[in-house]
Design a protein around this motif. Sequence first.
Motif, PDB file in Angstrom:
ATOM      1  N   ASN A  42     137.809  23.351 -10.437  1.00  0.00           N
ATOM      2  CA  ASN A  42     138.771  22.502 -11.125  1.00  0.00           C
ATOM      3  C   ASN A  42     138.309  21.053 -10.995  1.00  0.00           C
ATOM      4  OD1 ASN A  42     139.577  21.594  -8.544  1.00  0.00           O
ATOM      5  ND2 ASN A  42     140.798  23.471  -8.339  1.00  0.00           N
ATOM      6  N   ILE A  43     139.153  20.160 -11.442  1.00  0.00           N
ATOM      7  CA  ILE A  43     138.682  18.768 -11.472  1.00  0.00           C
ATOM      8  C   ILE A  43     138.446  18.210 -10.078  1.00  0.00           C
ATOM      9  CG2 ILE A  43     139.708  18.166 -13.692  1.00  0.00           C
ATOM     10  CD1 ILE A  43     141.880  16.695 -11.950  1.00  0.00           C
ATOM     11  N   ASP A  44     139.041  18.812  -9.071  1.00  0.00           N
ATOM     12  CA  ASP A  44     138.855  18.275  -7.724  1.00  0.00           C
ATOM     13  C   ASP A  44     137.515  18.684  -7.113  1.00  0.00           C
ATOM     14  OD1 ASP A  44     141.250  16.945  -7.655  1.00  0.00           O
ATOM     15  OD2 ASP A  44     142.352  18.764  -7.062  1.00  0.00           O
ATOM     16  N   ASN A  45     136.993  19.784  -7.562  1.00  0.00           N
ATOM     17  CA  ASN A  45     135.761  20.219  -6.900  1.00  0.00           C
ATOM     18  C   ASN A  45     134.614  20.444  -7.880  1.00  0.00           C
ATOM     19  OD1 ASN A  45     136.375  22.541  -8.198  1.00  0.00           O
ATOM     20  ND2 ASN A  45     136.643  23.826  -6.385  1.00  0.00           N
ATOM     21  N   VAL A  46     134.806  19.988  -9.115  1.00  0.00           N
ATOM     22  CA  VAL A  46     133.792  20.316 -10.112  1.00  0.00           C
ATOM     23  C   VAL A  46     132.418  19.763  -9.767  1.00  0.00           C
ATOM     24  CG1 VAL A  46     134.386  18.340 -11.558  1.00  0.00           C
ATOM     25  CG2 VAL A  46     133.249  20.308 -12.570  1.00  0.00           C
ATOM     26  N   THR A  47     132.401  18.571  -9.174  1.00  0.00           N
ATOM     27  CA  THR A  47     131.084  17.978  -8.929  1.00  0.00           C
ATOM     28  C   THR A  47     130.327  18.687  -7.822  1.00  0.00           C
ATOM     29  OG1 THR A  47     132.177  16.381  -7.525  1.00  0.00           O
ATOM     30  CG2 THR A  47     131.645  15.687  -9.762  1.00  0.00           C
ATOM     31  N   GLU A  48     131.050  19.406  -6.986  1.00  0.00           N
ATOM     32  CA  GLU A  48     130.333  20.177  -5.971  1.00  0.00           C
ATOM     33  C   GLU A  48     129.516  21.287  -6.610  1.00  0.00           C
ATOM     34  OE1 GLU A  48     133.159  21.587  -3.134  1.00  0.00           O
ATOM     35  OE2 GLU A  48     133.947  19.584  -2.738  1.00  0.00           O
ATOM     36  N   VAL A  82     128.086  20.951  -9.566  1.00  0.00           N
ATOM     37  CA  VAL A  82     127.256  20.401 -10.626  1.00  0.00           C
ATOM     38  C   VAL A  82     125.899  20.015 -10.075  1.00  0.00           C
ATOM     39  CG1 VAL A  82     126.951  18.455 -12.180  1.00  0.00           C
ATOM     40  CG2 VAL A  82     129.180  19.551 -11.974  1.00  0.00           C
ATOM     41  N   PHE A  95     122.014  18.694 -11.785  1.00  0.00           N
ATOM     42  CA  PHE A  95     121.395  18.336 -13.054  1.00  0.00           C
ATOM     43  C   PHE A  95     120.445  19.422 -13.511  1.00  0.00           C
ATOM     44  CE2 PHE A  95     122.331  14.132 -11.334  1.00  0.00           C
ATOM     45  CZ  PHE A  95     123.089  13.672 -12.371  1.00  0.00           C
ATOM     46  N   GLU A 134     127.111  13.392 -10.085  1.00  0.00           N
ATOM     47  CA  GLU A 134     127.409  12.825  -8.785  1.00  0.00           C
ATOM     48  C   GLU A 134     126.753  13.633  -7.676  1.00  0.00           C
ATOM     49  OE1 GLU A 134     129.246   9.998  -8.616  1.00  0.00           O
ATOM     50  OE2 GLU A 134     128.654  10.075  -6.554  1.00  0.00           O
ATOM     51  N   SER A 141     131.095  13.071  -4.105  1.00  0.00           N
ATOM     52  CA  SER A 141     131.670  13.966  -5.090  1.00  0.00           C
ATOM     53  C   SER A 141     133.185  13.819  -5.187  1.00  0.00           C
ATOM     54  CB  SER A 141     131.321  15.409  -4.738  1.00  0.00           C
ATOM     55  OG  SER A 141     131.797  15.699  -3.447  1.00  0.00           O
ATOM     56  N   GLU A 142     133.805  13.492  -4.077  1.00  0.00           N
ATOM     57  CA  GLU A 142     135.261  13.399  -4.107  1.00  0.00           C
ATOM     58  C   GLU A 142     135.727  12.251  -4.993  1.00  0.00           C
ATOM     59  OE1 GLU A 142     133.982  15.750  -0.945  1.00  0.00           O
ATOM     60  OE2 GLU A 142     133.480  13.716  -1.442  1.00  0.00           O
ATOM     61  N   ALA A 147     133.861  11.168  -7.487  1.00  0.00           N
ATOM     62  CA  ALA A 147     133.384  11.416  -8.844  1.00  0.00           C
ATOM     63  C   ALA A 147     134.321  12.306  -9.629  1.00  0.00           C
ATOM     64  CB  ALA A 147     132.016  12.053  -8.794  1.00  0.00           C
ATOM     65  N   ALA A 148     134.948  13.235  -8.940  1.00  0.00           N
ATOM     66  CA  ALA A 148     135.729  14.206  -9.668  1.00  0.00           C
ATOM     67  C   ALA A 148     136.797  13.578 -10.553  1.00  0.00           C
ATOM     68  CB  ALA A 148     136.336  15.206  -8.703  1.00  0.00           C
TER      69      ALA A 148
END
Lengths: 418, 664
Positions: free
Chosen positions: A43-49, A51, A53, B82, B87-88, B90-91
């Motif tokens: 979800n938006i809270d953990n999406v970057t984990e 991701v 490139f 990010e 990351s926290e 960036a989200a």
Amino acid sequence: MRFLICVALAAFLGAAGAWALNHNRFGYREAKFGPFDLAGEVNIDNVTEHVTFKSEGPGLYGSVQLIGESRFDFGVMAPGAEGEHLFKVKNVGQKELNLRIGASTCKCTVGDLDKSSLQPGEETDVKLSWTVKQGVREFSQSAQLITTDPKSPAVTLEIIGKVVGDFEYVPDVWTFNEVATGEYFEIIGEVYNYTDKRIEPGELSFSNDKLTELAEFDIQRIPESEFKEVRETAIEGFRVTTKVAPGLRQGAISQNLLLPFTWIGEEEGSSDDAAESSDQPTLAIPTRGRVVGSISMIESSKLKGSPGGGYQYDFGKISRDDSLTAKTFVVLKGKERDNTTLRVGKTAPEGVVQATLGEPKSRGSMVLYPLTLELIPGKDPIERLGKNKDDYGKVWIESDNPLVSKMGIVLTFAIQPR
Amino acid sequence: MSLESLPTHQTTASIVKRHLALAAVSAITTLAWVAIAAAVFALTSCLVGCVPADSLPVSEPGDEQFSVKMPGVASGNSVIAEGEMSSEIAAPQLAKSTKTDASTVAVRLNLVSQPADTETSIENSIETATETASDVEVIPTPKGKPESDAAIREAKLARALEMERKASEPKPPSIKAPSIKADLLAGAEPETYKTWDMPTLTLVFTGNQHGYIEPCGCTGLERQKGGVARRFSFLETLKQKGWTLVPMDVGNQVRRFGQQATIKLQQSARALTEMNYQAVGFGPEDIRLGVGDLLAVAASDSPEDALYVSANVVLFDPEMLPQTKVVEKNGIKVGVTSILDPEKLTVDPGAEVIISDMVPSAQAAIKALSAKSPDFKVLMFYGKEESAEKLVREVPGFDLVVVAGGYGEPTYQPAAINDSETKMILTGAKGMYAGLIGLYAKPAAEPDANASAAKPTMKYARVALTHEFADAPEMRGLMKDYQDQLESIGLDGLGLMPPIPHSSGNKFVGTATCGKCHTEALEVWEGTSHAYATDSIVEPPEERGDVPRHFDPECISCHVTGWNPQEYYPYESGYTSLEESTHLLGNGCENCHGPGAEHSAAEAEGSDASSDLRDQLRAAMRLPMDKAREKCMECHDLDNSIDFHEPDAFEDVYWPQVEHYGLE
């Protein structure tokens, strides 16, 4: 009144227009499919984990490429001189690449960008300019180019080089470290000429007459093949060897070796020059060292040498928790060092001050004896604080060689009974 | 002329003009309001996270993290990619800055199954492309809601706390397996240690002090970094937070050779001891001082007591100092050694100091360290970065190499080294920075068969030692002792007596003598700081007032008349003391024009000097403008007068303050 109405209308229209513009561009809208949620796991809270490139993907973003090296070695520059260098960067991605100059290590390095935005395939120059500092041998500055290339968010550009004036001394200070009285010693160094004119060295001397009296100088031209590889822009070099005979007083020496010279090719003997004969250009090469006795000690923040050749160790006022021992070193130098054995002589006050010499070790031009000084507390407080010439503890270090005289160490201390 | 007196057509024309003027004013006002309103709205937009897509990566104010924007999408859209460290933060940004306008952006998130042997989170790929809405999934964006400033602050704080909490959670060892994200982020912005959870153990690295035991203050203390007094305060602030510290220094405490450098080395070693440094290496300028001075600070009876440690420097005998050292605190064992690259030596160290080859020395050190099973192994390296990288490639096993003496400032993040698992950080020069390595022990509840995975995780931050850290009284006391020592040893003990003759062979007479004829120039001089240069070291201003510096050659040389400003020694007939040299106080005329005894004598009443001689002596005193700037820079160097080096500063600022000509 109409004016105010016009102004209010303008303000309203302006604000409305700005709001509409910004809302259209940046405003929030209800997501078509509700808040982002993928199988309850992302979800938006953990999406970057989750991701990373896909950096090899074609054409996703602008990509920076430095054409040439990121480090520019300017070779040799004179103090205070200014230089500049153009680095070239290219956008090898398929999208726009944005650039800006980031932090530089010093104000003397200034970045300048021709273009801050590069279309695919486009190039630009990044100019770094610098002023060479005084008093340094090596110059190194850097600046960062911040980019929107996620693979290279910062490109570090470096400027390096050597800083020399018209002449370079190698080393920059000519030293002879510690030598014993009674010993000959040598000072060897090199001088390189970076001007466009050759020189003819004159008669060498020191800035101190006594030192000059004891010195024997030799100056030889260094073949180009020996220095050209490292010192490309030097036009000539000289190796100076100075032998100094015994006779200097003990203590630190800080003088200059003076190398007068004349420019080769300049007219000599003209009336104008004759008047300036006393102003012959002279190189002053810093020369440093220390002359010590045959027996000496390694000084520290608590152990100081005195002008007469002795030493003073300051225990200070010792509290009950402080150590009563001190570890020091006695050094034997000079030609008699291998024919001499040291021992502890008298100590005073007897029974209060003890000294022990450890096993000697020899290397190079010195023999090293560890010396442990120890204070023995009594029933009463004992003070030796150096208030008069008798107000010291004393230790004598003696030798079995009549050519090596004994050395005294005075101690200052105040100890409580234990 | 009154309006009523004008013909009617003139009045009508005037009214039309007035309306036109009013319309123009209205139009201008409209534009102004549009601009203001746009600015206000843009500002508001920024505050809630909408950032124009074509902007460059910048740090988030306050949190000192950073994001990398990927502008590989259509204009007006962006995706923030990010790294794990931020990351926290960036989200929410990702969510808020991604539009739902599917016609201009498409973002696809593909989940793939997690490989069984992968320690990292689910591997995903994010692709962007300008595709049509029909073949893409769009990341939906939650509706924005108005937030008050307080709410924004609270939200940021909450995010920061959450980030800190997550950062402190045990993670796969970043030391062992640096992620691409960490590499990606290297070099963008520094990380702040202030948001860290308390590390189990914190290593503090400094190096290459290079004689700068304190910032002199000449160019403003607020503009100079470094100094042991600030470093002490910085360490104290960490200790007060309950952090356990292991400070270490790569070496090179001094810059010069001679008695003052020896004293400075001793006081530096004392400062390092008082700051509880656990390991110190050697730099080339340290070695130049000779074995005696080095033994005085480095000799030790046991490795535990040793301040200095070196794998390849032997002072007289290998027993004098340890080759390696292991420090154990809070359950973490840190092994450390140091290497000095022999290529950095400027002089032959002599037979009493042995500098061994780096590779066998490092191999022996890593073997000795490994036998003691430390959790974290550190190599302190004095030399160039390239040499350090080459060495750790040849001698694997170190977790961290700390480099001093190379080019450049400390990087923002540890640098990865190709073909090596060792990370590298730099200390920078002049002791201006401290590098913090926070080590976080793996919880005991996570036993792991893989030994490398049991290593503590690592965080890094570089800290600029600015005036933000007040001078510690303990180190002020040390600086006073240093100055007292210089006073007691005197110029003679420092090897500066007898003084060296000036290259002109001439003698100094003092500014007052010059001023007898050059009256206007004297007036100008008296109005400058040059006239009070000595006062400023006898009674230093503000916070430096407690320690006078008029016995310190490195200060005296530019604050009196008759010294060599770059080599720090007096000329014959130059200043020697306040009492004996009252005519040479201040930075006087002769420092730039040369000693003027012969010139003033030739010009004095009753002089029998010929007019030719007088002309020659006058010519010798002239300092042409094209040489003046260079002369000034002997004192106004980059360390002590950085403003002087601004473009045109000499012509526009400095010269006008001292402008004088000829006999004026």
